[in-house]
Design an enzyme around this catalytic site. Structure first.
Site, PDB file in Angstrom:
ATOM      1  CB  CYS A   6      -0.822   0.003   1.283  1.00 13.05           C
ATOM      2  SG  CYS A   6      -1.860   1.637   1.508  1.00 13.05           S
ATOM      3  CB  CYS A  48       0.622   1.299   4.292  1.00 16.84           C
ATOM      4  SG  CYS A  48      -1.049   0.956   4.411  1.00 16.84           S
TER       5      CYS A  48
END
Length: 278
Positions: free
Chosen positions: A56, A59
């Site tokens: 991600c 993230c």
């Protein structure tokens, strides 16, 4: 002639490096890793948990801020943790993770979803100023320790297991995609049949049907009771017949009386006519 180096010099340098590490890196608190085995540690104390995935991009951008925030964990008296949803699918279902990254705050078993800015300063203010009190906690029905969320966690783990088996059939065994689907379809049918048979067996054991129960032998005492409805019907028919006969008798008596009265009138009328003729 060169003098040999003293062996104490490398040791002294190593000691200086070790002693100077806390000063160079500042206050530090390692980010704890939460798994399916130790997630119940979140139910005690105060925690900030990040759910992330390595692939991600958001993230990845959050990781430096989260690590910097974890350094203040000891001063704020809070535990900072993270969960990799790709390795812990059960926790992803238990906390209903629908977006990444997701941050939760937990205080003595009450979970709240953090939806503010994701910077080190904002995280520190969220804890130090107790901004989490203005957020409504997750309902006990949807808490990670509830039966509903435990079932959801089991379903997520089952789905991950099925995906792993699918990849094993395709990559390792070389089965085509439709072959893997066929295997899962047959397994589903067999498991459904076995589950249905088990449920029927339990139902017969707990609530046996009346057909299999031994029927008592009919005794002589039950015969009069069973014949009582027939007797009542016969008595009703007899009563109806008696009523009909009584009505017929009354009609006959009425017709007889009318006939006698008409005869008497005719007799009385006869002499009067004779006198008139004379």
């Amino acid at each position: 002639m060169a003098t040999p180096a003293s062996p104490l010099v490398p040791v002294a340098v190593l000691m200086l490096l070790l002693c100077g590490a806390p000063w160079t890196h500042g206050r530090r608190s390692d980010v704890r890793v939460i798994t399916d085995e130790n997630w119940r540690d979140l139910l005690e104390g105060e925690w900030m948990i990040e759910f992330f995935a390595p692939w991600c991009p958001a993230c990845q951008n959050l990781q430096p801020e989260w690590e910097s925030f974890a350094e203040w964990g000891e001063d704020l008296e809070i535990n900072v943790a993270k969960v990799d949803v790709t390795e812990q699918p059960g926790l992803s279902g238990r906390f209903i993770i629908t977006a990444l990254p997701t941050v939760y705050h937990c205080k003595d078993g009450e979970f709240r979803r953090y939806q503010g800015p994701r910077t080190k300063k904002d995280f520190i203010n969220f804890i130090s100023e107790k901004e989490w009190k203005s957020i409504e906690p997750v309902s006990s029905w949807f808490g990670p320790g509830s039966i509903l969320m435990s079932s959801m966690s089991a379903l997520f783990q089952l789905s991950m297991w099925i995906r792993t088996c699918h990849n094993y059939f395709i990559e390792d065994l070389g089965l085509p995609v439709w072959g893997s689907y066929t295997v899962f379809a047959l397994a589903t049918l067999l498991s459904g049949l076995l589950l249905g048979l088990c449920m029927i067996f339990l139902a017969d054991c707990l609530c046996p049907s009346r057909r299999h129960r031994p029927q008592p032998y009919p005794s002589k005492k039950l015969l009069p009771e069973s014949s009582q409805p027939l007797r009542k019907v016969e008595e009703e028919h007899e009563a109806d017949d008696e009523d009909v006969s009584e009505e017929e008798a009354e009609r006959k008596e009425g017709t007889n009386k009318d006939f006698s009265q008409s005869a008497i009138r005719q007799r009385s009328v006869g002499p009067s006519l004779a006198t008139d003729k004379s």
